[in-house]
Design a protein around this motif. Structure first.
Motif, short mmCIF file in Angstrom:
data_model
loop_
_atom_site.label_atom_id
_atom_site.label_comp_id
_atom_site.label_asym_id
_atom_site.label_seq_id
_atom_site.Cartn_x
_atom_site.Cartn_y
_atom_site.Cartn_z
N MET A 1 0.83 -1.18 0.00
CA MET A 1 0.00 0.00 0.00
C MET A 1 0.87 1.24 0.00
O MET A 1 1.92 1.25 0.60
N ALA A 2 0.43 2.22 -0.64
CA ALA A 2 1.25 3.41 -0.80
C ALA A 2 1.29 4.20 0.49
O ALA A 2 0.38 4.18 1.29
N THR A 4 0.96 7.38 1.85
CA THR A 4 0.50 8.74 1.65
C THR A 4 0.63 9.49 2.96
O THR A 4 0.23 8.99 3.99
N SER A 83 -7.21 -3.74 -6.25
CA SER A 83 -6.26 -2.67 -6.53
C SER A 83 -5.23 -3.15 -7.54
O SER A 83 -4.86 -4.33 -7.54
N TYR A 135 -0.81 -1.22 8.46
CA TYR A 135 -0.20 0.12 8.51
C TYR A 135 -0.53 0.76 9.86
O TYR A 135 -1.68 0.73 10.30
#
Lengths: 405, 73
Positions: A1-2, A4, A83, A135
């Motif tokens: 997952m990015a 951000t 995704s 995360y």
């Protein structure tokens, strides 16, 4: 997952920004800023069966004595869908490979803030934590505002720090996830802000912010892979049907990133149009990954009838690609950095929507809003690497309530 | 990094250089204190919009300091 780095509902910053408005600062001291609760529900949905997110937000804020204001903020995101993971080649043409529609995640964020209003400004502090099954982020922010020039000018300075952990999980079924050993890593983010808000005349004001963010550590995405057709002389990928695992490498990015923003915001009231207000924002962004971006936003706040206010808005965004981005790689890179993440590509996006709100009895404000977004390869101001396979649209529907006591 | 950044960073200074901004007396600031004149009249809505855009774009930030990263897909 990015990874951000902007968090949701950072109401401390936004509240402080609003309070920093010359003319708004006395609201804290003189009026005491009544206790209030804000709640909102939003449904975010992407085209073509991609991500769907239900967002629940709630904020409670209250004055304490003459000078303190405290607030508690909570956000829950319920995420599901699929995704993009990588690209393959089919008969020499790239094709998108997605995760199965098996992503199930819940993000919970809680943060607590306090502001102290002194005679010439405010000081705010905010601490919080955001957690998902792959995360976590712990963060801390300081924000100071100083009024000068008979409160026609407000200077702002801010500092933020976040410590994040990122990893990948596999879906073990029945809502259970297993952490993939060795995936992801830790990262730290430092943010700083200098800003000025200036009253231009009795109907308009201008704000300019400069922000600098330094990120270090694991800045890649543990779920994404890059296709390298010729990763090394020892491994030969068939460029016609490059699906073998040996052709892929994990998303890999530099371990440092410096980001710069210049934000200009203009607000103007039009008394002759029933006190309508124009909001115009321009943001220039650049980072050391060679990405630059322009964001233009405009909103029009139009009181229409009996306290109803209609707020249409439009947005245009354009970015250039990261220097280590390609849809797929023909040759190996000497620095070992590869990303095929669509967020690192060159693209443009247009968006727009409207909000309708009304306040009842000076205590209850209800609002409904719709927002649309369309991302297009080739719609950007700069023409760089990317693929139309990444084009998508999303819509967001929101209802919200604000109650003052 | 794009070479236009330093030039753009000077923009606020250029905008204000030579400006003789009129004085606005406290009793003339009623309009500026209206809710729709706040930089973010609806904080929750603004926060959600920025969070959503930042999860789909490379650029983020600029509006204030704030933590709380996410693993946005």
């Amino acid at each position: 997952m990015a990874a951000t780095k902007t968090g949701p509902a950072r109401l401390a910053a936004f509240t402080a920004a609003a309070l920093a408005l010359p003319g708004m600062v006395p609201r804290v001291q003189a009026e005491g800023l009544d206790p209030e609760i804000d709640t909102a529900f939003s449904r975010y949905e992407e085209s073509d069966g991609r991500m769907r997110v239900d967002v629940y937000q709630a904020v409670a804020a209250s004055p304490v004595g003459d000078r303190w204001n405290i607030k508690a903020n909570g956000v829950k995101d319920v995420v599901s869908g699929a995704s993009p993971v990588a690209y393959g080649l089919s008969r020499g043409q790239p094709v998108q490979i997605r995760s199965r529609a098996s992503i199930r995640d819940v993000r919970d964020e809680v943060d607590l803030g306090a502001s102290y209003a002194f005679d010439q400004g405010t000081l705010s502090v905010d601490v919080g934590r955001s957690s998902e099954n792959d995360y976590t982020s712990d963060f801390f922010n300081l924000d100071g505002r100083w009024d000068i020039n008979d409160k026609l000018t407000t200077l702002a300075a801010g500092f933020g720090f976040a410590s994040d952990q990122v990893w990948a999980v596999t879906n073990a079924g029945k809502g259970q996830h297993q952490r993939i050993p060795g995936s992801g890593g830790d990262k730290s983010t430092f943010q700083s802000l200098l800003g000025i808000t200036q009253v231009l005349d009795k109907n308009s004001l201008l704000q300019a912010n400069l922000t600098y963010t330094h990120g270090e550590g694991y800045l890649a995405d543990p779920y994404k892979y890059a296709l390298v057709v010729d990763p090394s002389p020892a491994v030969v990928c068939d460029p016609e049907y490059a699906y073998t695992l040996s052709c892929y490498t994990l998303d890999s990015r530099p371990s440092n990133r410096d980001q710069f923003n210049l934000l200009l915001r203009y607000v103007r009231d039009f008394p002759e149009l029933n006190a309508a207000a124009l909001h115009f924002d321009y943001r220039f962004y650049a980072d050391t990954w060679d990405i630059s971006a322009h964001t233009f936003e405009a909103a029009w706040h139009q009181p229409v009838y009996a306290g109803w206010v209609l707020v249409p808005h439009v947005r245009y965004y354009s970015q250039s690609a990261a220097e280590f981005y390609q849809p797929y790689f023909q040759t190996a890179r000497s620095d070992g950095h590869y990303s095929t993440d669509y967020r690192m590509a060159d693209f443009g996006a247009v968006g727009g929507g409207a909000q309708l709100h009304k306040e009842f009895l000076d205590r209850l404000r209800v609002a409904a809003a719709v927002d649309f977004y369309k991302r297009e390869q080739g719609m950007g101001m700069q023409q760089g690497p990317g693929t139309a396979l990444d084009n998508f649209t999303y819509s967001v529907f929101t209802v919200s309530l604000n109650l003052k006591f | 990094m794009n070479s236009t950044l330093p030039a753009l960073a000077l923009l606020p200074a250029l905008l204000c250089s030579g400006c003789a901004l009129p004085k606005v007396a406290p009793w003339e600031r009623g309009t500026l204190a209206k809710p729709q004149m706040a930089l973010d009249p609806d904080g929750l809505d603004a926060a959600l919009k920025r969070h959503t855009a930042a999860s789909k774009e490379a650029a983020s930030g600029g509006y204030g300091v704030g933590g709380g990263g996410c693993g946005c897909n």
